[in-house]
Design a protein around this motif. Sequence first.
Motif, PDB file in Angstrom:
ATOM      1  N   TYR A  14       0.860  -1.183   0.000  1.00  7.63           N
ATOM      2  CA  TYR A  14       0.000   0.000   0.000  1.00  7.63           C
ATOM      3  C   TYR A  14       0.895   1.232   0.000  1.00  7.63           C
ATOM      4  CZ  TYR A  14      -4.224  -2.721   0.900  1.00  7.63           C
ATOM      5  OH  TYR A  14      -5.279  -3.598   0.785  1.00  7.63           O
ATOM      6  N   ILE A  15       0.590   2.167  -0.876  1.00  8.65           N
ATOM      7  CA  ILE A  15       1.424   3.364  -1.013  1.00  8.65           C
ATOM      8  C   ILE A  15       0.554   4.618  -0.887  1.00  8.65           C
ATOM      9  CG2 ILE A  15       3.169   2.210  -2.438  1.00  8.65           C
ATOM     10  CD1 ILE A  15       1.850   3.497  -4.904  1.00  8.65           C
ATOM     11  N   PRO A  16       1.156   5.778  -0.597  1.00  6.77           N
ATOM     12  CA  PRO A  16       0.381   7.022  -0.490  1.00  6.77           C
ATOM     13  C   PRO A  16      -0.186   7.461  -1.843  1.00  6.77           C
ATOM     14  CG  PRO A  16       2.597   7.264   0.445  1.00  6.77           C
ATOM     15  CD  PRO A  16       2.574   5.975  -0.303  1.00  6.77           C
ATOM     16  N   MET A  17      -1.206   8.301  -1.800  1.00  7.57           N
ATOM     17  CA  MET A  17      -1.881   8.772  -3.015  1.00  7.57           C
ATOM     18  C   MET A  17      -0.913   9.448  -3.993  1.00  7.57           C
ATOM     19  SD  MET A  17      -4.783   8.828  -4.552  1.00  7.57           S
ATOM     20  CE  MET A  17      -5.843   9.718  -5.699  1.00  7.57           C
ATOM     21  N   GLU A  18      -0.030  10.306  -3.492  1.00 11.15           N
ATOM     22  CA  GLU A  18       0.887  11.038  -4.373  1.00 11.15           C
ATOM     23  C   GLU A  18       1.764  10.066  -5.177  1.00 11.15           C
ATOM     24  OE1 GLU A  18       0.428  11.659  -1.085  1.00 11.15           O
ATOM     25  OE2 GLU A  18      -0.940  13.309  -1.595  1.00 11.15           O
ATOM     26  N   GLU A  19       2.217   9.015  -4.515  1.00 14.30           N
ATOM     27  CA  GLU A  19       3.052   8.006  -5.181  1.00 14.30           C
ATOM     28  C   GLU A  19       2.221   7.179  -6.163  1.00 14.30           C
ATOM     29  OE1 GLU A  19       5.822   4.175  -3.971  1.00 14.30           O
ATOM     30  OE2 GLU A  19       5.337   5.632  -2.402  1.00 14.30           O
ATOM     31  N   ALA A  20       0.977   6.890  -5.789  1.00 15.26           N
ATOM     32  CA  ALA A  20       0.101   6.066  -6.639  1.00 15.26           C
ATOM     33  C   ALA A  20      -0.187   6.741  -7.978  1.00 15.26           C
ATOM     34  CB  ALA A  20      -1.208   5.773  -5.903  1.00 15.26           C
ATOM     35  N   LEU A  21      -0.162   8.057  -7.992  1.00 19.04           N
ATOM     36  CA  LEU A  21      -0.458   8.782  -9.230  1.00 19.04           C
ATOM     37  C   LEU A  21       0.709   8.762 -10.214  1.00 19.04           C
ATOM     38  CD1 LEU A  21      -2.331  11.822  -7.632  1.00 19.04           C
ATOM     39  CD2 LEU A  21      -3.368   9.929  -8.902  1.00 19.04           C
TER      40      LEU A  21
END
Length: 303
Positions: free
Chosen positions: A206-213
């Motif tokens: 699971y990764i943070p939103m900023e990284e997921a984008l």
Amino acid sequence: MALTATAVKERSLLGLKDLSAAEISAILDRASYWDAKEEKMIPVLKDHFVANMFFENSTRTRFSFEMAEKRLGAQVLNFAAAASSVEKGESIYDTVRTLESMGIDAGVIRLKPIGMLEELAKRVSVPLVNAGDGNNEHPTQALLDLYTMKQHFGELSGLKVSIIGDIKHSRVARSNLWALQKFGADVKLCAPENMRAPELSTYSPYIPMEEALCADVVMMLRVQLERHTDGLIKSAEEYRLQYGLTEERAAALAPHALIMHPAPVNRGVEIDDAVVEHPQSRIFKQMQNGVPIRMAVMERALL
């Protein structure tokens, strides 16, 4: 002619977790064959009866299967639980067995109870196709997602795919995770703490939103508001601000990145209204691709 238990199992499609990359590729290749056909109807299944058995609400998936079946010339029986004997207490098993005894050659089935589909498949003698079971798997959705990615990128190996949103309740996330990893894609998950499925972290972080984008494919999941009676989200607007694909976030995506969503879309919650038909969005293309994928799956089940 009655099928052997082995043949029924091979023709059924219960999930992608136990399907090999070669088997998945064969379905994608066959979907490409059907996709290239200009004729609306090619009646290779004209002597076959299929029952679409939906014990849980569906619009897109049910119509997509029906379109695929009818394009192949199959005789289609549509069954909705709300207008059936299941409302009077008849069990799902009895309903499937009833339709089997009437002479169907295959069944497409959507149901809520997890694990029931596998048990049903052991007890009936016609191939079953999973149209979504609980939060377990939704194989044809993942197949059409892979097909859409492959159409755009050419191959799946090395592709960075972020699956964002209500992972906990998502059968789409699970089927995509199992299938994409078989092809060497790099899958990451992103979700609020209370919408995570902890057991999946063994397979993907699971990764943070900023990284997921920062991905080649940003797959947004529907916030399943009907399952959130226990207050998993405080407000739709708060969810949008923290985990929604807003216009601002969409503008910051890599120019080659694809925006995907299994639909139905909660516009203004997990994805902004203007982003649904963004130039990089493939949401309606995914729906279009569902038909040739399901043609390939139904042909596999019946021929």
